[in-house]
Scaffold this active site. Structure first.
Site, PDB file in Angstrom:
ATOM      1  N   SER A 143       0.425  -0.984  -0.162  1.00 42.14           N
ATOM      2  CA  SER A 143      -0.244  -0.125  -0.167  1.00 42.14           C
ATOM      3  C   SER A 143       0.796   0.858  -0.058  1.00 42.14           C
ATOM      4  CB  SER A 143      -1.199   0.025   1.176  1.00 42.14           C
ATOM      5  OG  SER A 143      -1.715   1.020   1.885  1.00 42.14           O
ATOM      6  N   TYR A 157      -2.168  -0.234  10.148  1.00 42.67           N
ATOM      7  CA  TYR A 157      -2.446  -0.772   8.848  1.00 42.67           C
ATOM      8  C   TYR A 157      -0.704  -0.195   7.967  1.00 42.67           C
ATOM      9  CZ  TYR A 157      -3.564  -1.192   4.495  1.00 42.67           C
ATOM     10  OH  TYR A 157      -3.684  -1.414   2.608  1.00 42.67           O
TER      11      TYR A 157
HETATM   12  P1  NDP Z   1     -11.462  -5.674   0.030  1.00 44.38           P
HETATM   13  O1  NDP Z   1     -11.386  -5.484   1.264  1.00 44.38           O
HETATM   14  O2  NDP Z   1     -11.482  -5.396  -0.957  1.00 44.38           O
HETATM   15  O3  NDP Z   1     -10.954  -7.455  -0.612  1.00 44.38           O
HETATM   16  C1  NDP Z   1     -10.508  -7.993   1.008  1.00 44.38           C
HETATM   17  C2  NDP Z   1      -9.997 -10.300  -0.251  1.00 44.38           C
HETATM   18  O4  NDP Z   1      -9.149 -10.285   1.201  1.00 44.38           O
HETATM   19  C3  NDP Z   1     -11.395 -10.404  -0.307  1.00 44.38           C
HETATM   20  O5  NDP Z   1     -11.609 -11.088  -0.803  1.00 44.38           O
HETATM   21  C4  NDP Z   1     -11.157 -10.858   0.970  1.00 44.38           C
HETATM   22  O6  NDP Z   1     -11.773 -12.554   1.250  1.00 44.38           O
HETATM   23  C5  NDP Z   1      -9.972 -11.029   1.609  1.00 44.38           C
HETATM   24  N1  NDP Z   1      -9.359 -11.805   2.904  1.00 44.38           N
HETATM   25  C6  NDP Z   1      -9.523 -10.958   3.679  1.00 44.38           C
HETATM   26  N2  NDP Z   1      -9.433 -11.266   5.509  1.00 44.38           N
HETATM   27  C7  NDP Z   1      -8.340 -13.059   4.633  1.00 44.38           C
HETATM   28  C8  NDP Z   1      -8.084 -13.789   5.667  1.00 44.38           C
HETATM   29  N3  NDP Z   1      -7.961 -13.653   6.435  1.00 44.38           N
HETATM   30  N4  NDP Z   1      -8.479 -15.154   4.439  1.00 44.38           N
HETATM   31  C9  NDP Z   1      -8.372 -14.703   3.330  1.00 44.38           C
HETATM   32  N5  NDP Z   1      -8.437 -13.929   2.525  1.00 44.38           N
HETATM   33  C10 NDP Z   1      -8.718 -12.336   3.302  1.00 44.38           C
HETATM   34  O7  NDP Z   1      -9.569  -5.266  -0.195  1.00 44.38           O
HETATM   35  P2  NDP Z   1      -9.218  -4.521  -1.056  1.00 44.38           P
HETATM   36  O8  NDP Z   1      -9.445  -5.251  -2.607  1.00 44.38           O
HETATM   37  O9  NDP Z   1      -9.742  -3.181  -1.301  1.00 44.38           O
HETATM   38  O10 NDP Z   1      -7.439  -4.515  -0.531  1.00 44.38           O
HETATM   39  C11 NDP Z   1      -6.433  -5.568  -1.879  1.00 44.38           C
HETATM   40  C12 NDP Z   1      -5.777  -5.175  -1.373  1.00 44.38           C
HETATM   41  O11 NDP Z   1      -4.691  -4.316  -1.884  1.00 44.38           O
HETATM   42  C13 NDP Z   1      -5.303  -5.440   0.766  1.00 44.38           C
HETATM   43  O12 NDP Z   1      -3.199  -6.049   0.049  1.00 44.38           O
HETATM   44  C14 NDP Z   1      -4.975  -3.934   0.508  1.00 44.38           C
HETATM   45  O13 NDP Z   1      -3.795  -3.779   2.360  1.00 44.38           O
HETATM   46  C15 NDP Z   1      -4.589  -3.546  -0.966  1.00 44.38           C
HETATM   47  N6  NDP Z   1      -5.103  -2.054  -0.729  1.00 44.38           N
HETATM   48  C16 NDP Z   1      -6.326  -1.322  -0.509  1.00 44.38           C
HETATM   49  C17 NDP Z   1      -6.262   0.047  -1.227  1.00 44.38           C
HETATM   50  C18 NDP Z   1      -7.829   0.398  -1.773  1.00 44.38           C
HETATM   51  O14 NDP Z   1      -7.744   1.392  -1.988  1.00 44.38           O
HETATM   52  N7  NDP Z   1      -8.601  -0.634  -1.744  1.00 44.38           N
HETATM   53  C19 NDP Z   1      -5.578   0.424  -1.606  1.00 44.38           C
HETATM   54  C20 NDP Z   1      -3.969   0.380  -0.944  1.00 44.38           C
HETATM   55  C21 NDP Z   1      -3.636  -1.014  -0.932  1.00 44.38           C
HETATM   56  P3  NDP Z   1     -13.584 -13.401   2.233  1.00 44.38           P
HETATM   57  O15 NDP Z   1     -14.148 -11.767   1.766  1.00 44.38           O
HETATM   58  O16 NDP Z   1     -13.382 -13.927   2.085  1.00 44.38           O
HETATM   59  O17 NDP Z   1     -12.902 -12.797   3.200  1.00 44.38           O
END
Ligand code: NDP
Length: 248
Positions: A143, A157
């Protein structure tokens, strides 16, 4: 003979049921890879991603595995190798956020963020490494908050994403001699469930993005696909921002 850039490659994406991870699954599959992905809770979303990929002629496998649990992560890697016949590309995408001032930051949230955002990445790499060979790729989704914190409440975070950043550097040194690249993709504000374009923080975030808007999940997935592919072989240990100019 397929000309798809990732034809014949086998990928594992953590957290591929929603958001950025789901788009990475769809993109890698569209580019010819067979893709396994994990999820923790969203079974219906995971099934939808599998169906979408299949409808486009690709292959995707959904695996329920909590990134906070090293055993479940290791089992997911084993299942990927068993079902796809090997592993060439690991994308560490799953992560969670909790925003709160440091005085009141709940202990259980600290443990959860560290377990998923740091532990999940570490255990996925530890479990996958024995299967990765010359030409393999590890792509971490960090991030821009590793480098810039735009307001209060993001210290924990940001700390976890700083860990992903420095782990990427060390891994690039460890694995460079083996021809395995390791890179850190750092998104800025991307429209997902975790950070919706119309959410509470959206307007203030847009003000510090040079382009004045949120990005799309496809903006991240396209860079991941390039890093996974054959033309990125001399890029390793890099931190690549997809942030519309958030950090300029
Ligand atoms: P979302 O919350 O939209 O999606 C997260 C995904 O990760 C889901 O598929 C969820 O599945 C899965 N997940 C969450 N917890 C677990 C767990 N314990 N084990 C396995 N799977 C898990 O997040 P984003 O798509 O926004 O973020 C994706 C990545 O991008 C992350 O690393 C985030 O930190 C990074 N990021 C995002 C930004 C943004 O603005 N969106 C900005 C900077 C970085 P389930 O629903 O089944 O839990």
């Amino acid at each position: 003979m397929s000309t798809a850039p990732l034809a014949g490659k086998r990928a594992l994406v953590t957290g591929g049921s929603r958001g950025i991870g789901a788009e990475i699954v769809r993109r890698l599959a569209a580019d010819g890879a067979a893709v396994a992905f994990t999820y923790a809770a969203s079974a219906a979303h995971a099934e939808k991603v599998v169906a979408e990929v299949a409808a486009s002629g690709g292959e995707a496998v959904a695996i329920r595995a909590d990134s906070a649990d090293p055993t479940q992560v290791a089992d997911a890697v084993e299942q990927t190798v068993a079902e796809l016949g090997g592993l060439d590309i690991l994308v560490n995408n799953s992560a969670v956020a909790h925003i709160a001032p440091i005085d009141d930051f709940p202990a259980e949230e600290f443990d959860r963020l560290v377990a998923i955002n740091i532990g999940g990445v570490y255990w996925a790499v530890r479990s996958a490494i024995r299967y990765l060979s010359e030409g393999a790729r590890i792509i971490n989704i960090g991030s821009i908050n590793a480098d810039r914190i735009p307001g209060p409440g993001l210290s924990v975070y940001g700390m976890t994403k700083g860990a992903v950043s420095s782990f990427t550097r060390g891994l690039a040194r460890d694995l460079g001699p083996r021809g395995i690249t390791v890179n850190n993709v750092q998104p800025g504000p991307i429209d997902t469930d975790a950070n919706p374009d119309d959410g509470a923080f959206a307007e203030s975030l847009k003000q510090v993005v040079a382009q004045g808007r949120y990005g799309h999940t496809s903006d991240v997935a396209s860079l991941v696909s390039f890093l996974a592919g054959p033309e990125s072989g001399y890029i390793t240990g890099a931190h690549l921002n997809v942030d519309g100019g958030f950090t300029v």
